[in-house]
Design a protein around this motif. Structure first.
Motif, PDB file in Angstrom:
ATOM      1  N   UNK A  27       0.717  -1.088  -0.199  1.00  0.00           N
ATOM      2  CA  UNK A  27      -0.713  -0.057  -0.142  1.00  0.00           C
ATOM      3  C   UNK A  27       1.081   1.197  -0.194  1.00  0.00           C
ATOM      4  N   UNK A  28       1.768   1.329   0.643  1.00  0.00           N
ATOM      5  CA  UNK A  28       2.798   2.237   0.936  1.00  0.00           C
ATOM      6  C   UNK A  28       4.051   2.956  -0.592  1.00  0.00           C
ATOM      7  N   UNK A  29       3.561   1.217  -1.196  1.00  0.00           N
ATOM      8  CA  UNK A  29       4.993   1.134  -2.993  1.00  0.00           C
ATOM      9  C   UNK A  29       5.643   1.894  -2.599  1.00  0.00           C
ATOM     10  N   UNK A  30       6.341   0.174  -1.200  1.00  0.00           N
ATOM     11  CA  UNK A  30       7.711   0.760  -0.295  1.00  0.00           C
ATOM     12  C   UNK A  30       8.252  -1.099  -1.320  1.00  0.00           C
ATOM     13  N   UNK A  31       9.029  -0.542  -2.209  1.00  0.00           N
ATOM     14  CA  UNK A  31       9.768  -2.038  -3.004  1.00  0.00           C
ATOM     15  C   UNK A  31      10.845  -2.582  -1.781  1.00  0.00           C
ATOM     16  N   UNK A  32      11.595  -1.663  -0.824  1.00  0.00           N
ATOM     17  CA  UNK A  32      12.687  -2.116   0.110  1.00  0.00           C
ATOM     18  C   UNK A  32      12.462  -2.982   0.645  1.00  0.00           C
ATOM     19  N   UNK A  33      10.828  -2.049   1.476  1.00  0.00           N
ATOM     20  CA  UNK A  33      10.529  -2.867   2.798  1.00  0.00           C
ATOM     21  C   UNK A  33       9.296  -4.349   2.142  1.00  0.00           C
ATOM     22  N   UNK A  34       9.029  -4.289   1.188  1.00  0.00           N
ATOM     23  CA  UNK A  34       8.312  -5.075   0.704  1.00  0.00           C
ATOM     24  C   UNK A  34       9.125  -6.519   0.464  1.00  0.00           C
ATOM     25  N   UNK A  35      10.855  -6.277  -0.015  1.00  0.00           N
ATOM     26  CA  UNK A  35      12.226  -7.090  -1.002  1.00  0.00           C
ATOM     27  C   UNK A  35      11.756  -8.008   0.765  1.00  0.00           C
ATOM     28  N   UNK A  36      11.684  -7.198   2.015  1.00  0.00           N
ATOM     29  CA  UNK A  36      12.371  -7.974   2.713  1.00  0.00           C
ATOM     30  C   UNK A  36      11.403  -9.101   3.903  1.00  0.00           C
ATOM     31  N   UNK A  37      10.045  -8.434   3.745  1.00  0.00           N
ATOM     32  CA  UNK A  37       8.913  -9.492   3.696  1.00  0.00           C
ATOM     33  C   UNK A  37       8.877 -10.313   3.000  1.00  0.00           C
ATOM     34  N   UNK A  38       8.892 -10.337   1.898  1.00  0.00           N
ATOM     35  CA  UNK A  38       8.435 -10.974   1.152  1.00  0.00           C
ATOM     36  C   UNK A  38       9.704 -12.275   0.762  1.00  0.00           C
ATOM     37  N   UNK A  39      10.411 -12.108   1.414  1.00  0.00           N
ATOM     38  CA  UNK A  39      11.916 -12.843   2.037  1.00  0.00           C
ATOM     39  C   UNK A  39      10.870 -14.262   3.011  1.00  0.00           C
ATOM     40  N   UNK A  40      10.572 -13.128   3.426  1.00  0.00           N
ATOM     41  CA  UNK A  40       9.917 -13.687   5.095  1.00  0.00           C
ATOM     42  C   UNK A  40       9.260 -14.932   4.688  1.00  0.00           C
ATOM     43  N   UNK A  41       8.319 -14.396   3.358  1.00  0.00           N
ATOM     44  CA  UNK A  41       6.554 -15.068   3.601  1.00  0.00           C
ATOM     45  C   UNK A  41       7.020 -16.455   2.921  1.00  0.00           C
ATOM     46  N   UNK A  42       8.273 -15.749   1.283  1.00  0.00           N
ATOM     47  CA  UNK A  42       8.960 -17.545   0.770  1.00  0.00           C
ATOM     48  C   UNK A  42       9.467 -18.483   2.191  1.00  0.00           C
ATOM     49  N   UNK A  43      10.080 -17.638   3.163  1.00  0.00           N
ATOM     50  CA  UNK A  43      11.269 -18.746   3.974  1.00  0.00           C
ATOM     51  C   UNK A  43       9.078 -19.358   4.747  1.00  0.00           C
ATOM     52  N   UNK A  44       8.283 -19.136   4.316  1.00  0.00           N
ATOM     53  CA  UNK A  44       7.580 -19.604   5.372  1.00  0.00           C
ATOM     54  C   UNK A  44       7.389 -20.871   4.429  1.00  0.00           C
ATOM     55  N   UNK A  45       7.021 -21.135   3.526  1.00  0.00           N
ATOM     56  CA  UNK A  45       7.046 -22.255   2.205  1.00  0.00           C
ATOM     57  C   UNK A  45       8.078 -22.867   2.534  1.00  0.00           C
TER      58      UNK A  45
END
Length: 222
Positions: free
Chosen positions: A119-137
């Motif tokens: 929502x904040x259009x923050x690709x750098x913040x999303x980058x790290x959260x995205x890594x955590x998401x994939x690591x859950x899988x």
């Protein structure tokens, strides 16, 4: 000895982060003396950190030329993403079979954590959260060897996955694809999970053209 090892690992992570965030660009020379001064350490742990990065394929150690950030051509890059897509699909298939209710909750939480960055259009913040998401899988596959291989290639592709997130509207699309993966995993739908995650990772057509364009911009800025 343990302190030296820990210091080298910490430096490896720091240098890897600089590469992932584009502050050290593909083909850029890595001077041991400059890095030692930057991090306030001797050259010995820097050298060990560079050896670790070289073993991961993130940098290249060239005889008489020192270390450089590894450059990946478009052909090899698409091959690496093809393999990553299959790793992701395999992890997802096993996660759909094996994840516990608690792990489902963790996966959903990791997905929702990405929302504010989207929502904040923050690709750098999303980058790290995205890594955590994939690591859950990866963890949810309950196959430690597969998870280890997926994480290794994921790390190798970090600079390029970060660039992908800067393409217009990619954050929204990525979040929507995550939502579809979460639904398929929780439903226990192995085939749907594989399909969603494979397409989420693959770079074809316009997505590949966008990534190649981003690579040119990255090299121009170096």
């Amino acid at each position: 000895m343990e302190n030296a090892k820990t210091r080298a690992e910490s430096l490896r992570e720091s240098i890897e982060e600089l590469i992932a965030m584009g502050k050290l660009s593909p083909g850029q020379h890595l001077d041991e003396t400059s890095l030692a001064e930057q991090f306030g350490v001797s050259r010995t742990p820097i050298r060990e950190a560079l050896i670790q990065l070289a073993s991961m394929g993130i940098i290249e150690m060239r005889p008489r030329r020192g270390a450089i950030v590894a450059e990946v051509g478009p052909d090899k890059l698409i091959e690496m993403f093809e393999v990553m897509a299959e790793f992701e699909a395999m992890c997802g298939r096993l996660a759909a079979r094996r994840m516990t209710a608690d792990e489902h909750a963790g996966l959903r939480a990791a997905h929702l954590a990405c929302q504010a960055a989207r929502d904040g259009a923050d690709p750098d913040a999303y980058f790290y959260l995205n890594e955590a998401f994939h690591d859950c899988i990866y963890a949810g596959s309950h196959n430690s060897f597969l998870a280890e291989q997926a994480r290794a290639l994921h790390r190798r592709l970090r600079p390029y996955r970060r660039l992908q997130l800067r393409v217009r509207d990619r954050l929204r699309m990525s979040f929507d694809e995550h939502a579809a993966a979460v639904d398929a995993i929780i439903a226990g739908d192995e085939e749907k999970t594989m399909e969603v995650l494979r397409q989420h990772i693959m770079i074809q057509g316009q997505r590949f053209a966008d990534l190649v364009a981003s690579l040119h911009q990255l090299k121009s800025a170096a």
